[in-house]
Design an enzyme around this catalytic site. Structure first.
Site, mmCIF file in Angstrom:
data_model
loop_
_atom_site.group_PDB
_atom_site.id
_atom_site.type_symbol
_atom_site.label_atom_id
_atom_site.label_comp_id
_atom_site.label_asym_id
_atom_site.label_seq_id
_atom_site.Cartn_x
_atom_site.Cartn_y
_atom_site.Cartn_z
ATOM 1 N N CYS A 249 -4.363 -1.214 -1.932
ATOM 2 C CA CYS A 249 -4.426 0.240 -2.042
ATOM 3 C C CYS A 249 -5.444 0.568 -3.126
ATOM 4 O O CYS A 249 -5.297 0.119 -4.270
ATOM 5 C CB CYS A 249 -3.047 0.766 -2.433
ATOM 6 N N THR B 280 -6.016 3.341 -4.566
ATOM 7 C CA THR B 280 -5.458 4.235 -5.582
ATOM 8 C C THR B 280 -4.671 3.442 -6.628
ATOM 9 O O THR B 280 -4.865 3.621 -7.834
ATOM 10 C CB THR B 280 -4.547 5.273 -4.888
ATOM 11 N N TYR C 46 -0.647 8.626 -2.145
ATOM 12 C CA TYR C 46 -0.538 8.516 -3.606
ATOM 13 C C TYR C 46 -1.730 9.211 -4.288
ATOM 14 O O TYR C 46 -1.660 9.603 -5.439
ATOM 15 C CB TYR C 46 -0.573 7.039 -4.041
ATOM 16 N N GLY C 47 -2.848 9.269 -3.556
ATOM 17 C CA GLY C 47 -4.137 9.590 -4.176
ATOM 18 C C GLY C 47 -4.274 10.972 -4.776
ATOM 19 O O GLY C 47 -5.180 11.222 -5.561
ATOM 20 N N CYS D 86 -10.956 2.950 -0.251
ATOM 21 C CA CYS D 86 -9.569 3.245 0.146
ATOM 22 C C CYS D 86 -9.327 2.416 1.395
ATOM 23 O O CYS D 86 -10.170 2.394 2.309
ATOM 24 C CB CYS D 86 -9.436 4.733 0.456
ATOM 25 N N THR D 87 -8.190 1.740 1.445
ATOM 26 C CA THR D 87 -7.970 0.793 2.551
ATOM 27 C C THR D 87 -7.736 1.488 3.899
ATOM 28 O O THR D 87 -7.669 0.816 4.922
ATOM 29 C CB THR D 87 -6.808 -0.162 2.222
ATOM 30 N N HIS D 88 -7.622 2.818 3.894
ATOM 31 C CA HIS D 88 -7.559 3.525 5.173
ATOM 32 C C HIS D 88 -8.950 3.664 5.819
ATOM 33 O O HIS D 88 -9.059 3.811 7.031
ATOM 34 C CB HIS D 88 -7.001 4.943 4.992
ATOM 35 N N ASP E 133 0.876 -1.181 0.000
ATOM 36 C CA ASP E 133 0.000 0.000 0.000
ATOM 37 C C ASP E 133 0.908 1.224 0.000
ATOM 38 O O ASP E 133 2.105 1.126 0.290
ATOM 39 C CB ASP E 133 -0.886 -0.003 1.265
ATOM 40 N N SER E 134 0.308 2.373 -0.281
ATOM 41 C CA SER E 134 1.053 3.627 -0.213
ATOM 42 C C SER E 134 1.501 3.911 1.232
ATOM 43 O O SER E 134 2.461 4.632 1.442
ATOM 44 C CB SER E 134 0.174 4.770 -0.703
ATOM 45 N N GLU F 112 -4.071 8.699 9.289
ATOM 46 C CA GLU F 112 -2.630 8.543 9.546
ATOM 47 C C GLU F 112 -2.204 9.339 10.789
ATOM 48 O O GLU F 112 -1.205 9.044 11.404
ATOM 49 C CB GLU F 112 -1.788 8.934 8.322
HETATM 50 N N1 DGL Z 1 -4.586 3.173 1.128
HETATM 51 C C1 DGL Z 1 -4.559 4.106 0.012
HETATM 52 C C2 DGL Z 1 -5.759 3.830 -0.859
HETATM 53 O O1 DGL Z 1 -6.401 2.801 -0.626
HETATM 54 C C3 DGL Z 1 -4.377 5.439 0.621
HETATM 55 C C4 DGL Z 1 -4.545 6.622 -0.181
HETATM 56 C C5 DGL Z 1 -3.361 7.385 -0.673
HETATM 57 O O2 DGL Z 1 -2.224 6.960 -0.633
HETATM 58 O O3 DGL Z 1 -3.645 8.500 -1.113
HETATM 59 O O4 DGL Z 1 -6.105 4.524 -1.778
#
Ligand code: DGL
Length: 269
Positions: free
Chosen positions: A73, A75, A42-43, A186-188, A10-11, A152
């Site tokens: 992730c 994204t 990353y998004g 989004c996995t967050h 993941d990012s 985060e």
């Molecule tokens: N976990 C990422 C996702 O699912 C986090 C978002 C990101 O890096 O912007 O998109």
């Protein structure tokens, strides 16, 4: 039987919500995790940058002798071209199709919301996947760029007023559309599951993409005879691209348990 590890990336740390589900469903599997914490999020980046970062993440995992790559992730899952992922030397699983299948199966009235990062919503990947599965659905999306930062930074309690107000703001247009199902794309976001549930009065079915992806991974491993045959619990190796000092504390929130296993700081080239 295949005792090599499952590679998950993941990012940042959001992908650990998928690791948590994998550990539940496949307790004897070894897992190698990569969180690109030095470059999260990353998004909000361009498509070219996201693809370049994702390729570096995958290269890192492939050097670890893994049997499968899981893009945990939203994204990356929505952005990485199929022409690339289909040519990898090991099976590739992302979160889009598993979550889309689950949403289509669960939705009573076919009114499905999608939340995720800017890049994820721009790609319309979830909408496209769902239309390929079920013809009668209406998809309503809203990007939620602030949520990754709130998560985060540990602002995850359902009582947290700032997070709750922010989620409410993002949900408003989707509530107007009377959605019955919502993909947390989004996995967050599954970390904010209870916040979403409360604001939706527990009336909307929430789809946790990490959970769906974990089930999908198990099905593939079983179908292809690739389940590990060890008797003891599998190990998890954590790799991050930024400092490791705060990792254990934050990661345990995502995992829902204490971190056991090595934590390494790595460079991606
Ligand atoms: N976990 C990422 C996702 O699912 C986090 C978002 C990101 O890096 O912007 O998109």
């Amino acid at each position: 039987m295949d005792n090599r590890a499952i590679g998950v990336f993941d990012s940042g740390l959001g992908g650990l919500t998928a690791v948590k589900e994998l550990k539940k469903l496949l307790p004897n599997e070894n897992i190698v995790y990569l969180g690109d914490t030095g470059r999260v999020p990353y998004g909000s980046r361009s498509r070219e940058t996201i693809v370049r970062y994702a390729k570096q993440d995958i290269d890192f995992l492939l050097k670890k002798d893994i049997k499968m790559v899981v893009a945990a992730c939203g994204t990356v899952s929505s952005t990485l071209p199929k022409e690339f992922s289909s040519k990898l030397p090991v099976p590739y699983v992302d979160i889009v199709l598993p979550a889309a299948q689950e949403a289509c199966a669960m939705s009573s009235r076919g009114r499905i919301g999608v939340v995720g990062t800017n890049a994820t919503l721009k790609s319309n990947a979830f909408g496209k996947a769902m239309r390929g599965i079920r013809g009668d659905i209406h998809v309503y999306g809203n990007p939620c760029p602030l949520l990754v930062h709130l998560v985060e930074n540990g602002m995850i309690e359902p009582e947290n007023k700032i997070t709750s107000l922010t989620v409410q703001m993002y949900l408003e247009p989707l509530i107007q559309e009377k959605i019955d199902t919502l993909i947390l794309g989004c996995t967050h976001y599954p970390i904010l599951y209870e916040t979403f549930n409360r604001l939706l009065d527990y009336k909307v079915t929430l789809i946790d993409p990490g959970r769906c992806a974990a089930r999908y991974v198990r099905n593939i491993l079983m179908k292809d005879g690739m389940i590990a045959d060890r008797q003891e619990a599998g190990t998890t190796e954590y790799n991050v691209t930024d400092e490791t000092e705060t990792f254990n504390k934050t990661a345990s929130i995502f995992l829902g348990e204490q971190v056991t296993g090595s934590v390494n700081r790595v460079e991606l080239l």
